[in-house]
Design a protein around this motif. Sequence first.
Motif, PDB file in Angstrom:
ATOM      1  N   ALA A  94      -2.391  22.709  -8.551  1.00 44.06           N
ATOM      2  CA  ALA A  94      -1.089  22.101  -8.259  1.00 44.06           C
ATOM      3  C   ALA A  94       0.010  22.773  -9.072  1.00 44.06           C
ATOM      4  O   ALA A  94       1.094  23.074  -8.556  1.00 44.06           O
ATOM      5  N   ILE A 124       3.980  22.645  -8.214  1.00 41.76           N
ATOM      6  CA  ILE A 124       4.131  21.189  -8.243  1.00 41.76           C
ATOM      7  C   ILE A 124       4.225  20.746  -9.697  1.00 41.76           C
ATOM      8  O   ILE A 124       3.276  20.876 -10.462  1.00 41.76           O
ATOM      9  N   LEU A 157       3.776  13.341 -10.485  1.00 37.48           N
ATOM     10  CA  LEU A 157       3.689  14.777 -10.217  1.00 37.48           C
ATOM     11  C   LEU A 157       3.474  15.562 -11.508  1.00 37.48           C
ATOM     12  O   LEU A 157       2.777  16.589 -11.514  1.00 37.48           O
ATOM     13  N   LEU A 190      -0.141  15.174 -12.274  1.00 35.94           N
ATOM     14  CA  LEU A 190      -0.930  15.989 -11.346  1.00 35.94           C
ATOM     15  C   LEU A 190      -0.921  17.454 -11.770  1.00 35.94           C
ATOM     16  O   LEU A 190      -1.965  18.131 -11.750  1.00 35.94           O
ATOM     17  N   ALA A 191       0.254  17.952 -12.178  1.00 29.73           N
ATOM     18  CA  ALA A 191       0.336  19.343 -12.623  1.00 29.73           C
ATOM     19  C   ALA A 191      -0.444  19.573 -13.913  1.00 29.73           C
ATOM     20  O   ALA A 191      -1.017  20.656 -14.114  1.00 29.73           O
TER      21      ALA A 191
END
Length: 407
Positions: free
Chosen positions: A268, A273, A258, A261-262
């Motif tokens: 995101a 996130i 995560l 991803l951020a």
Amino acid sequence: MIAGAHAAAPGRAQAGSTADAARVHTARVDRVGVLIAGTIAAALAFAPFVTFRANRIVAGHDLALAEIFPHWQAVTLYAAGAASVLFALLRSRPAPRFAAGAVLLLGLGALVGHVPAHLVTDDNPLARVSPATGAWLLFFAYAALVVDASARLALGPVRRLAALAAACAVLAALLHAGWWDGLSVMQEYAARADTFWQEASRHTALVSGSVAAAITAGVPLGVACARSAKLRGVLLPALNIVQTIPSIAMYGLLMVPLGLLAAHVPLAAALGIRGIGAAPAALALFLYSLLPIASSVVVGLRQIPPHAVEAAAAMGMTRAQRLLQIELPLALPVILSGVRIVLVQNIGLAAVAALIGGGGFGTFIFQGIGQSATDLVLLGAIPTIALALAAAVVFDAATALAKGRRA
């Protein structure tokens, strides 16, 4: 020989009368009440009732009832406790047992709230008073008395909800009246009232959001597994592996993907996130929730009588109509049982999410552990337990109502 037989007859009669008396004595003793009575007796005889500290930081010392109240008041309280031991030990009807347990719980709560008035004076305004082992054991014993009596009464779902509402109303009234304001845990609450309700809303949002998402995904997965043995043999074992991962390890595993991803997807990050915070906590709770919900759907659909589905097909209903109008309503009690398991589970697991910045009641638990402040731990633990108990009662009642409607 005849004389011997006549001589043995009184002995057999005496043995029979002794056995009958033993059976009568045993019949008068409540088996569950033996454990409850033993707990009450141990709490009164050996365990301290409260812990008194001169301030929040220093170590405290334990006090029994006889060290808190004047002699005649302590004797009266011990006599009341002994009477409750005898009442719990002897068999009685469920209704008086339920009423007595509720009165004892209420009286114990009032007594605990009254203790600070005897110990905290103007000379030591910073003193702290906390329930000790004896008080907690008594709360457990009297609550067990109420639960056992309610089980024997076999209360219907509406009455169970009414009893829960009444208990919540009494608790709210005592809190609003400030009856427990002198206790240390309430002093911790007074210093953090705004933060407490913020964390309460985060905890509730985290649990409700993860459960709602799991229902949305888990029900279709359960339907698919019920109709495909091959999919069921692959998906359910995979979800079962997720259940074996400890919650702290799961949170840690989700932080890295995560976080990446951020870092690489601005959208995101804009949606909140991140590697820490609510996102990994919500995702972990969602993954933990999938197996109970999906498996409950599978079990519920597979236990539907085949003739009910055949009759619906004979009436010309499509597969989707049979699923929505016949199969899912018939499986609803089992599905609600799975949702209850998930809800209670997530209420507890959400407390651990505070370790990764997820917020919730766990914030106070881990702050209290770090500060060696037991009452701060209780400020987070007690609402978590109360929320889980209330959720269990509500969903048990909902399951019973669904079963009655199906019948």
